[in-house]
Design an enzyme around this catalytic site. Sequence first.
Site, PDB file in Angstrom:
ATOM      1  N   SER A 555      43.091  31.884  53.118  1.00 18.47           N
ATOM      2  CA  SER A 555      44.437  31.832  52.539  1.00 18.47           C
ATOM      3  C   SER A 555      45.016  33.239  52.448  1.00 18.47           C
ATOM      4  CB  SER A 555      44.374  31.234  51.126  1.00 18.47           C
ATOM      5  OG  SER A 555      45.628  31.376  50.485  1.00 18.47           O
ATOM      6  N   TYR A 568      40.933  30.038  42.381  1.00 18.77           N
ATOM      7  CA  TYR A 568      41.257  29.714  43.780  1.00 18.77           C
ATOM      8  C   TYR A 568      41.181  30.953  44.665  1.00 18.77           C
ATOM      9  CZ  TYR A 568      43.997  28.101  47.822  1.00 18.77           C
ATOM     10  OH  TYR A 568      44.416  27.782  49.083  1.00 18.77           O
TER      11      TYR A 568
END
Length: 678
Positions: A555, A568
């Site tokens: 990401s 996350y």
Amino acid sequence: MTNATAAALISRSNRLGADPKNTNYAGGNTSAKGTETDPVTGEEIQLLWVKGSGGDLGTLSEPGLAVLRLDRMRDLTNVYPGVDREDEMVAALDYTLHGKGGAAPSIDTPMHGLVDAAHVDHLHPDAGIAIATAADGEALTGTIFGDRVVWVPWRRPGFQLGLDIAAIKDANPQAIGCILGGHGITAWGDTSSVCEANSLWIIDTATAYIAEHSSPEPFGAELTGFGALSEADRRAKAAALAPTLRGLVSTDSTKVGHFTDAPEVLDFLSRSEHPRLAALGTSCPDHFLRTKVKPLLLDLPAEASVEDSIARLQELHEAYRADYQAYYDRNRAADSPAIRGADPLIVLIPGVGMFSYGANKQTARVAGEFYLNAINVMRGAEGLSSYAPIDEAEKFKIEYWALEEAKLQRMPTPKPLATRVALVTGAASGIGKAIATRLAAEGACVVIADLDLATAQAAAAEIGNQDVAIGVQANVTVEAEVQASVDAAVLAFGGLDLVVNNAGLSLSKSLLETTVADWDLQHNVMAKGSFLVSRAAAKVLIEQKLGGDIIYISSKNSVFAGPNNIAYSATKADQAHQVRLLAAELGEYGVKVNGINPDGVVRGSGIFAGGWGAKRAAVYGVAEDDLGTYYAQRTLLKREVLPENVANAVFVLCTSDLSHTTGLHIPVDAGVAAAFLR
Ligand SMILES: NC(=O)c1ccc[n+]([C@@H]2O[C@H](COP(=O)([O-])OP(=O)(O)OC[C@H]3O[C@@H](n4cnc5c(N)ncnc54)[C@H](O)[C@@H]3O)[C@@H](O)[C@H]2O)c1
Ligand SMILES: [Zn+2]
């Protein structure tokens, strides 16, 4: 509108082709003769509709038929130059086509046209080939069918065989068909239904005769130690052997595999005669084009360890290649096409089952089906007499026939990812689904692994049939489930090449709100899950010795630091470093490891739909529906990022164009300066 004769032919063909006892997949052909008005002269003309080259009877439809002028086709006998030049007649058939001619006429077209009957079926039923390959097939034909069915000695399909069968029908007006030595059956009739009934009568009569008169143990007595392992043990051993085997059979060209532990295979391999029979190879021309002249047989008992089996398979594979090269050298003519690779396409493992290989899953599966046909044929022939396939020189002539070579040359260029097997985790939704869809569209076989089996299977079914994509259940945090999904990939497609660590989920919470459970969940699914998947997959990649790709869907947040994202983003950073660590470790095996850093993929994403989107929208003060547009405006390119954009990047990483790239992260975020890699 379809001519009524052609329509009846199609339905007869579909009925015959629907039952595997009647013919093998894509084997055999059917025809009908009838009339139509010639659009040029307005006069009635006689036409021949015949199943064209390739295609399967079970699914035959109008475009699959070749349409010829019967009178002109038969006129070819006047210019036929003799059996030595019979191949020239194939090109001549083009001058007898009616209109645009439909599908390309097959090599069996002369037989259909020259036989003086309105309807003709040529089929490859196991029971018929059993008689055709029995050492005393001619005598058996008389015993079983009386004078209703005539024996035709082996001859390669072509114009001469057509002339022979036409002459036999003329000389035997009582006959309804014939057994073609080493090959199959042909039946005829004045009407479509009589022809169909005659075909079925020959097949059923042969089947019943074999059932009644076969010796009780056609393949011999049971061999101690060669009986089937339990189903779980069979699958475990097959999965353990598959990667090495695929590497071996891909020595000349990479192949996809198929595995079956059908009872017929296990029984054959458990009996005393199987080594002799396996060495004799297959007989029907259709069979050995798909299976190669003979299989590779592991000569160890069922209980042999994986290590011993692998060591022996390596020796046997080398011997197989030498043997095949010698077969080619012995039989080649000055104008023979080049050798097409010396690796086996069928590998038999006693107690476990059969692997079959091909340039794609369908070809690999059909090769396995054909060897199953061959086992049935051998059982029938050995039960009545002894199995005597056509000799090696004839097999070679078919395998390296100029016409077969031309067919192969006409095959479309394979897609970029053909022969590659991909496993994508979390691929039932969003980005993973787009990746799986793209990889399949580029020719890869795809395994979709996700939490829920039904959802994974539904996503696979959207992509294609089971030759293209399968769905499996796997929670990537559970070691055994990860291993099971890798085993499933290996058993479904023979091996594994492309692994995409995509499974993930996202909780948007501040440091103080983040619970230990939140932290563990994020890290278990993404950091630990990717580790487990990469570890299980890398074992396969290393054993195959065919290189491969491992791709992490990391990401932007693996490098960009923002609030409310501790669990996350930290685990995304862990994934990103796994890329570099594994690139460093797996390079020596030719395995590339790369990552993708997406950002703001709202559409189709379960993560965004499941609450993350609402929270992000609240953080930015925009409506949830406008989140995609909002993200787009933040980017340098002002474009919304779609799941397909991420899939494109995965595809490019897997192509040979990036063959020299490992340890890289590719941002797919429409440009976010704060996440530039440096
Ligand atoms: N959507 C984005 O903007 C974005 C941005 C950067 C990175 N990513 C990453 O892309 C990946 C896919 O995200 P998406 O947006 O498509 O989300 P998604 O929710 O649509 O898809 C994720 C899939 O992973 C599956 N999954 C979750 N936990 C699993 C587990 N333990 N085992 C197996 N499967 C599991 C889910 O069932 C789901 O099908 C994730 O790793 C995500 O972090 C997404
Ligand atoms: Zn045939």
